[in-house]
Scaffold this active site. Structure first.
Site, short mmCIF file in Angstrom:
data_model
loop_
_atom_site.label_atom_id
_atom_site.label_comp_id
_atom_site.label_asym_id
_atom_site.label_seq_id
_atom_site.Cartn_x
_atom_site.Cartn_y
_atom_site.Cartn_z
N SER A 129 29.82 39.48 26.60
CA SER A 129 30.98 39.87 25.78
C SER A 129 32.10 38.85 25.90
CB SER A 129 31.51 41.22 26.26
OG SER A 129 32.70 41.55 25.57
N TYR A 186 34.63 46.10 33.65
CA TYR A 186 33.62 45.73 32.64
C TYR A 186 33.65 44.21 32.42
CZ TYR A 186 31.76 45.40 27.80
OH TYR A 186 31.06 45.06 26.66
N1 NAP Z 1 30.58 47.53 20.87
C1 NAP Z 1 31.35 46.50 21.17
O1 NAP Z 1 32.52 46.39 20.70
C2 NAP Z 1 30.84 45.39 22.08
C3 NAP Z 1 31.61 44.24 22.23
C4 NAP Z 1 31.15 43.20 23.02
C5 NAP Z 1 29.93 43.32 23.68
N2 NAP Z 1 29.21 44.47 23.53
C6 NAP Z 1 27.93 44.55 24.27
O2 NAP Z 1 26.88 44.68 23.33
C7 NAP Z 1 25.76 45.35 23.97
C8 NAP Z 1 25.28 46.46 23.05
O3 NAP Z 1 26.28 47.46 23.02
P1 NAP Z 1 26.56 48.43 21.79
O4 NAP Z 1 27.87 48.09 21.24
O5 NAP Z 1 25.36 48.46 20.89
O6 NAP Z 1 26.76 49.80 22.53
P2 NAP Z 1 25.85 51.10 22.66
O7 NAP Z 1 25.37 51.53 21.31
O8 NAP Z 1 26.65 52.04 23.47
O9 NAP Z 1 24.59 50.57 23.46
C9 NAP Z 1 24.55 50.36 24.84
C10 NAP Z 1 23.22 50.94 25.32
O10 NAP Z 1 23.02 50.56 26.68
C11 NAP Z 1 22.11 51.49 27.21
N3 NAP Z 1 22.36 51.65 28.64
C12 NAP Z 1 23.54 51.91 29.26
N4 NAP Z 1 23.35 52.04 30.58
C13 NAP Z 1 22.00 51.88 30.78
C14 NAP Z 1 21.16 51.92 31.91
N5 NAP Z 1 21.66 52.19 33.14
N6 NAP Z 1 19.84 51.70 31.76
C15 NAP Z 1 19.31 51.47 30.52
N7 NAP Z 1 20.06 51.40 29.41
C16 NAP Z 1 21.38 51.62 29.54
C17 NAP Z 1 22.37 52.84 26.51
O11 NAP Z 1 21.14 53.38 26.05
P3 NAP Z 1 20.50 54.70 26.76
O12 NAP Z 1 21.59 55.70 26.87
O13 NAP Z 1 19.34 55.06 25.90
O14 NAP Z 1 20.02 54.22 28.11
C18 NAP Z 1 23.20 52.45 25.30
O15 NAP Z 1 22.65 52.93 24.10
C19 NAP Z 1 26.29 45.85 25.32
O16 NAP Z 1 25.87 44.98 26.33
C20 NAP Z 1 27.81 45.76 25.15
O17 NAP Z 1 28.46 45.60 26.40
C21 NAP Z 1 29.61 45.50 22.75
#
Ligand code: NAP
Length: 244
Positions: free
Chosen positions: A135, A148
């Site tokens: 990120s 984070y």
């Molecule tokens: N959304 C934003 O604004 C943003 C910005 C910058 C970076 N990111 C990064 O982009 C990536 C994707 O995020 P997203 O935005 O798509 O969010 P999201 O839809 O909340 O996806 C994150 C997923 O991580 C999985 N997860 C969390 N803890 C876990 C664990 N202990 N073991 C296995 N799986 C786990 C969860 O799936 P389960 O519950 O099925 O395990 C969850 O669906 C992440 O790394 C996030 O930090 C997001």
């Protein structure tokens, strides 16, 4: 058929990315905790694309099971894509270490565990790719999210060192720094619409960058310039401006 292991396949970015790889002819191993959702996604991918998709229960934080999980895959993957992550609750993390620990494990140490296992395999085979979704938050700690952010910073540094190690073995390591993405992770938070990407846009950026052998990308591209400015603001000004 070549398989890709998606860690954090429950992510909203994962689904459009999975379709891009499935349509390109790759088989998929979907790994995350919400197994019911993954099984539904895998069924739909198999139905819509002529490829294989298998769902696995996988917890990034349960590192003791990672080697056994990897060894049990029916065929070793050609790539691993790490999308798992959690924002956590910064104020709870400040009060209780175990809250901070969960964030650090899900965004950093647990991912290091599974990526190291895949990396050793790819290194031996002299092929493969690793994609780590980190990120822009990792480029500068802010008071509203520094647990984070520190985990993301650690993950990005890990990936850059790993890239240099695996270069001789022809293994690609791609680091992705997204800005805001409209997913469940930031649901209910107000973000500027114009700089907030859709999961589909980020998935397309990741797929294109991986397929063209890139090392590092911002998604969307303009975050390179936003972060260039944000990184050079002196600490004294950040304190005075009271950035969240
Ligand atoms: N959304 C934003 O604004 C943003 C910005 C910058 C970076 N990111 C990064 O982009 C990536 C994707 O995020 P997203 O935005 O798509 O969010 P999201 O839809 O909340 O996806 C994150 C997923 O991580 C999985 N997860 C969390 N803890 C876990 C664990 N202990 N073991 C296995 N799986 C786990 C969860 O799936 P389960 O519950 O099925 O395990 C969850 O669906 C992440 O790394 C996030 O930090 C997001």
């Amino acid at each position: 058929m070549k398989y890709i292991l998606i860690i954090g396949a429950g992510s909203d970015v994962a689904l459009p990315l999975e379709y891009l790889y499935a349509k390109a002819g790759y088989g998929l191993y979907l790994a995350s905790r919400n197994i019911e959702r993954l099984m539904r996604d895998a069924d739909e991918i198999r139905r819509q694309c002529t490829t294989e998709a298998i769902a696995y229960h996988f917890d990034v934080r349960e590192t003791a099971s990672h080697q056994q999980f990897y060894d049990s895959l029916p065929q070793k993957p050609i790539g691993i894509i790490c999308l798992a992550g959690t924002l956590g609750d910064q104020s709870k993390s400040e009060q209780k270490y175990f809250e901070a620990q969960e964030v650090m494990e899900a965004n950093y140490t647990g991912l290091v565990s599974i990526v190291h296992i895949a990396a050793a395999d790819f290194e031996k085979r002299k092929e493969g790719f690793i994609v780590g979704v980190s990120s822009v938050a990792g480029e500068r700690g802010r008071k509203s999210n520094y647990i984070y952010a520190s985990a993301k910073a650690g993950f990005s540094a890990f990936l850059s060192g790993l890239r240099n190690r695996l270069h001789q073995s022809h293994v690609q390591v791609l680091t992705v720094h997204p800005g805001y993405i409209r997913t469940k992770m930031i649901e209910g938070r107000e973000t500027p619409g114009i700089i907030t990407a859709t999961p589909e846009e980020v998935a397309r950026d990741i797929f294109t960058a991986q397929q063209s052998g890139k090392d590092f990308i911002y998604s969307k591209w303009f975050w390179r310039y936003i972060m260039l400015i944000f990184r050079i603001i002196p600490e004294s000004s950040v304190k005075k401006l009271n950035f969240k």
